[in-house]
Motif scaffolding. Sequence first.
Motif, mmCIF file in Angstrom:
data_model
loop_
_atom_site.group_PDB
_atom_site.id
_atom_site.type_symbol
_atom_site.label_atom_id
_atom_site.label_comp_id
_atom_site.label_asym_id
_atom_site.label_seq_id
_atom_site.Cartn_x
_atom_site.Cartn_y
_atom_site.Cartn_z
ATOM 1 N N ARG A 186 6.559 -4.441 -1.903
ATOM 2 C CA ARG A 186 6.546 -4.222 -3.341
ATOM 3 C C ARG A 186 7.511 -5.150 -4.080
ATOM 4 O O ARG A 186 7.467 -5.231 -5.288
ATOM 5 C CB ARG A 186 6.957 -2.764 -3.623
ATOM 6 C CG ARG A 186 5.793 -1.828 -3.695
ATOM 7 C CD ARG A 186 5.109 -1.992 -5.012
ATOM 8 N NE ARG A 186 3.736 -1.509 -4.989
ATOM 9 C CZ ARG A 186 3.324 -0.431 -5.611
ATOM 10 N NH1 ARG A 186 4.170 0.306 -6.269
ATOM 11 N NH2 ARG A 186 2.072 -0.072 -5.574
ATOM 12 N N PRO A 189 1.769 4.229 11.702
ATOM 13 C CA PRO A 189 1.851 4.444 10.256
ATOM 14 C C PRO A 189 0.944 3.444 9.545
ATOM 15 O O PRO A 189 0.918 2.272 9.909
ATOM 16 C CB PRO A 189 3.318 4.152 9.940
ATOM 17 C CG PRO A 189 4.040 4.316 11.218
ATOM 18 C CD PRO A 189 3.075 3.935 12.294
ATOM 19 N N HIS A 190 0.192 3.909 8.550
ATOM 20 C CA HIS A 190 -0.789 3.038 7.910
ATOM 21 C C HIS A 190 -0.142 1.850 7.219
ATOM 22 O O HIS A 190 -0.726 0.785 7.127
ATOM 23 C CB HIS A 190 -1.615 3.838 6.900
ATOM 24 C CG HIS A 190 -2.359 4.958 7.535
ATOM 25 N ND1 HIS A 190 -2.871 6.014 6.845
ATOM 26 C CD2 HIS A 190 -2.652 5.193 8.827
ATOM 27 C CE1 HIS A 190 -3.450 6.842 7.680
ATOM 28 N NE2 HIS A 190 -3.334 6.377 8.889
ATOM 29 N N ILE A 191 1.079 2.054 6.743
ATOM 30 C CA ILE A 191 1.715 0.985 5.988
ATOM 31 C C ILE A 191 1.982 -0.234 6.875
ATOM 32 O O ILE A 191 1.991 -1.361 6.394
ATOM 33 C CB ILE A 191 3.005 1.497 5.310
ATOM 34 C CG1 ILE A 191 3.530 0.520 4.280
ATOM 35 C CG2 ILE A 191 4.074 1.807 6.315
ATOM 36 C CD1 ILE A 191 2.943 0.720 2.927
ATOM 37 N N THR A 192 2.164 -0.015 8.199
ATOM 38 C CA THR A 192 2.392 -1.163 9.083
ATOM 39 C C THR A 192 1.175 -2.075 9.084
ATOM 40 O O THR A 192 1.303 -3.287 9.152
ATOM 41 C CB THR A 192 2.673 -0.722 10.528
ATOM 42 O OG1 THR A 192 1.593 0.077 10.968
ATOM 43 C CG2 THR A 192 3.951 0.048 10.651
ATOM 44 N N ILE A 230 9.195 -0.752 4.730
ATOM 45 C CA ILE A 230 8.089 -1.721 4.773
ATOM 46 C C ILE A 230 7.435 -1.796 3.398
ATOM 47 O O ILE A 230 7.217 -2.875 2.837
ATOM 48 C CB ILE A 230 7.048 -1.302 5.826
ATOM 49 C CG1 ILE A 230 7.677 -1.258 7.217
ATOM 50 C CG2 ILE A 230 5.865 -2.268 5.821
ATOM 51 C CD1 ILE A 230 6.790 -0.663 8.262
ATOM 52 N N SER A 290 7.463 -3.710 10.668
ATOM 53 C CA SER A 290 6.226 -3.098 11.153
ATOM 54 C C SER A 290 6.118 -3.210 12.666
ATOM 55 O O SER A 290 5.759 -2.244 13.347
ATOM 56 C CB SER A 290 5.015 -3.774 10.526
ATOM 57 O OG SER A 290 5.038 -3.613 9.148
ATOM 58 N N ALA A 301 -2.585 2.257 -2.711
ATOM 59 C CA ALA A 301 -1.562 1.761 -3.629
ATOM 60 C C ALA A 301 -1.347 0.269 -3.450
ATOM 61 O O ALA A 301 -1.053 -0.440 -4.415
ATOM 62 C CB ALA A 301 -0.251 2.502 -3.421
ATOM 63 N N MET A 302 -1.487 -0.226 -2.227
ATOM 64 C CA MET A 302 -1.198 -1.630 -1.990
ATOM 65 C C MET A 302 -2.421 -2.524 -2.137
ATOM 66 O O MET A 302 -2.289 -3.707 -2.398
ATOM 67 C CB MET A 302 -0.610 -1.836 -0.580
ATOM 68 C CG MET A 302 0.676 -1.130 -0.286
ATOM 69 S SD MET A 302 2.009 -1.516 -1.432
ATOM 70 C CE MET A 302 2.154 -3.266 -1.238
ATOM 71 N N PHE A 319 -2.331 7.243 0.279
ATOM 72 C CA PHE A 319 -1.535 6.584 -0.757
ATOM 73 C C PHE A 319 -1.174 5.160 -0.339
ATOM 74 O O PHE A 319 -1.325 4.224 -1.126
ATOM 75 C CB PHE A 319 -0.268 7.392 -1.048
ATOM 76 C CG PHE A 319 0.693 6.701 -1.969
ATOM 77 C CD1 PHE A 319 0.332 6.412 -3.267
ATOM 78 C CD2 PHE A 319 1.945 6.322 -1.528
ATOM 79 C CE1 PHE A 319 1.209 5.766 -4.134
ATOM 80 C CE2 PHE A 319 2.832 5.673 -2.384
ATOM 81 C CZ PHE A 319 2.463 5.402 -3.681
ATOM 82 N N ALA A 320 -0.748 4.989 0.905
ATOM 83 C CA ALA A 320 -0.250 3.683 1.349
ATOM 84 C C ALA A 320 -1.291 2.582 1.161
ATOM 85 O O ALA A 320 -0.994 1.528 0.592
ATOM 86 C CB ALA A 320 0.187 3.763 2.811
ATOM 87 N N ARG A 325 5.719 8.990 10.574
ATOM 88 C CA ARG A 325 5.322 8.080 9.498
ATOM 89 C C ARG A 325 5.725 8.601 8.127
ATOM 90 O O ARG A 325 5.174 8.161 7.122
ATOM 91 C CB ARG A 325 3.825 7.812 9.565
ATOM 92 C CG ARG A 325 2.958 9.021 9.344
ATOM 93 C CD ARG A 325 1.511 8.613 9.239
ATOM 94 N NE ARG A 325 0.923 8.417 10.553
ATOM 95 C CZ ARG A 325 -0.364 8.592 10.813
ATOM 96 N NH1 ARG A 325 -1.190 8.936 9.884
ATOM 97 N NH2 ARG A 325 -0.833 8.414 12.018
ATOM 98 N N PHE A 381 6.667 9.199 4.575
ATOM 99 C CA PHE A 381 6.701 8.131 3.575
ATOM 100 C C PHE A 381 6.559 8.690 2.155
ATOM 101 O O PHE A 381 7.467 8.553 1.334
ATOM 102 C CB PHE A 381 5.588 7.123 3.894
ATOM 103 C CG PHE A 381 5.280 6.159 2.804
ATOM 104 C CD1 PHE A 381 6.286 5.430 2.209
ATOM 105 C CD2 PHE A 381 3.977 5.974 2.375
ATOM 106 C CE1 PHE A 381 6.006 4.527 1.206
ATOM 107 C CE2 PHE A 381 3.680 5.078 1.367
ATOM 108 C CZ PHE A 381 4.704 4.360 0.786
ATOM 109 N N GLU A 382 5.444 9.382 1.879
ATOM 110 C CA GLU A 382 5.164 9.796 0.509
ATOM 111 C C GLU A 382 6.260 10.645 -0.128
ATOM 112 O O GLU A 382 6.594 10.415 -1.294
ATOM 113 C CB GLU A 382 3.826 10.527 0.433
ATOM 114 C CG GLU A 382 2.619 9.618 0.488
ATOM 115 C CD GLU A 382 2.010 9.576 1.864
ATOM 116 O OE1 GLU A 382 2.762 9.853 2.834
ATOM 117 O OE2 GLU A 382 0.816 9.285 1.992
#
Lengths: 293, 343
Positions: free
Chosen positions: B302, A133-136, B297, B316, A230-231, A226-227, B276, B278-279
């Motif tokens: 945030r 997952p990209h957020i990791t 995560i 993660s 957005a960050m 988005f991940a 994954r 998420f959105e």
Amino acid sequence: MTKQTKRRVTFGRIISLSLVCTWLCLAAFPFIWTLWGSFKVQSDFFSKADWMNALWGTNTLEQTGSAFTSSGYQGAWVIEKFWENFLNTGIVVLSTVVVSLTFGTLGGYALARSGFRYAFWILMAALVFRAMPHITLVSGYLLPFFEWNIWGHLPTTIIVLVAINQPFTLWMLHSFFLNIPKDMDESAMIDGCSRFQAFRLVIVPVMWPGVITTGLFSFLLAYNDFAVTAMLLSEENETIIPAINSFLGTTQVEGKVMYAVAAVVSATAPLFVLILFFQRQIVSGLTAGAVKG
Amino acid sequence: MKHRAFFWFILPTLAAMTLFIALPIVSVFVQSLYVQHEQVLVISENCGPFGCKQSTSVDIAATEKLREEAPLGQFNGLGTYSNRSHLAFAEVGAAWATSDTIDAFWDEVVNLPFYGALTFTLTYTAAVTPLVLLLGLAIAIGVNSLPSIFKGPSIFVSLLPFLVTPLVGSLILFWMVDSDGVIGAIIQLIFDDPNLSLKASAALTWTMLILYGVWHTLPFSFIVFYAGLQTVPLETLEAAQVDGATKWQRTIYVVVPHLVPLISFVTLMLLMDNFRVFEPIVSFSAEAHARSLSWIIFNDLRESGNPLYGSAGATSMLTILGVVFLLTPVLIRTWRDFKGAGR
């Protein structure tokens, strides 16, 4: 006897036809509905009284004097300056596609022509990277980026998106280059070309179909992300997808939700055009990985 | 290809992946070993006419300085992994000791943040993947039997939900199922309950997210299967027909076996993408009832003003381990194929 077989066949056909029709309606209806509703006022699109209002625009007619209003679009594009986000998206997506295709073609070609064990391990690592997952990864970027003061800028996001794109690009172009016969570049090398000359003079002219298909998917990945965006982007550098999300956070006021609806429709339009022109390439790209196993 | 040439060709992509994928994993791991600084407290004594009072206040300057000097925070070892927000060994142990039935134990475990997110992520993956495989196959067979003028347009329409930005696609659906939206209104009409809201209960929220997942990923399996159907050998189909097989039997015994390699490919892709999720949680603002690993995560990062890098890092790392675990069968099989390829 024949009659019976025929009837059974038609019965199966009816079921499968109605399934297809249901699916097509489910796939298209939300888009048509939102497009139609984006030209209404909020009290019609989110009607507390009667959902039919969204069809006829009862309140829109009352408030604006016409059944259609472009106030949502005006609000999003002019008042909320959505065009700035669009510009940012354009820069990010274009640069990501160009850089990741350049890196990807070189790497994919090398992997397709090398039988050594390390080439295999690079592909395996890329597969694992592709699945993460990209957020990791994003949680690993933030602290260093803040420390080095490169957080929030477009180039940082571009290079991160390029890197995240690489595993996918590598796999796709690798299987594409496998389909180009080895003899072509090898005979060029026998004629005295270096490896790089053989690549430039023999492979580059024939690789465009595969590169265009891969480019479409790089475009989608960067556009839809988005991940990461957005960050990693500061507010003034926001691209459209995080901008839509922040619209929702700040615009609970009456009427402003329609800005978000208009923005959503605007963000879908480029994708619509993309599918319209590149449907064949997209379909072949989706199945490219499958055919190779 | 010679080692030297290979090196120069692979250098850019390898550098990008090392710098921005491999090293960040290391950085995530290092982060997960630290926790953010606690605020520096100063105890001051105020003496007035009625005696002395002690008051505690935050020394903002000192806290800032501490954060500036060591942005990672203080070393915590594996403490973050075992705390309440992650693997929660102590809480799970206590729940096991105090609850009488498995159900009661499970209820308590699912309320812990990490296990709750893991449960949702796995449920979502396990529900969406088979549904998408089955429906995709059925629709592919259906579209394949359409007259050819309709095939192109139906593929065009089907591509829309798949290629639309996940955040945008889920927003479009959310506005429709919202209690003021068209589907929400119709559902209220059907059940004759004007207060019915899909956001109200956990079960309805989960169903909504899963339906969104099916809507979003179905086109992928449909298109891959549809492409596969074009390569089914006609002779075999005719031979089966001559032998008296019905259309259904031909589908089950000829078409499906032909598609098996595709099925494993689609399953792999779907597992990776669904894991994954998420959105949609962001768009549906469903976090009250459904949180995924990616979402927790995101939420840690945030955390306004004071992101919980340590906590995000630990989640993660656990997520990456989960991905590797999911992929192990594929990796092993690919390794066997590679060795079997004659080397």
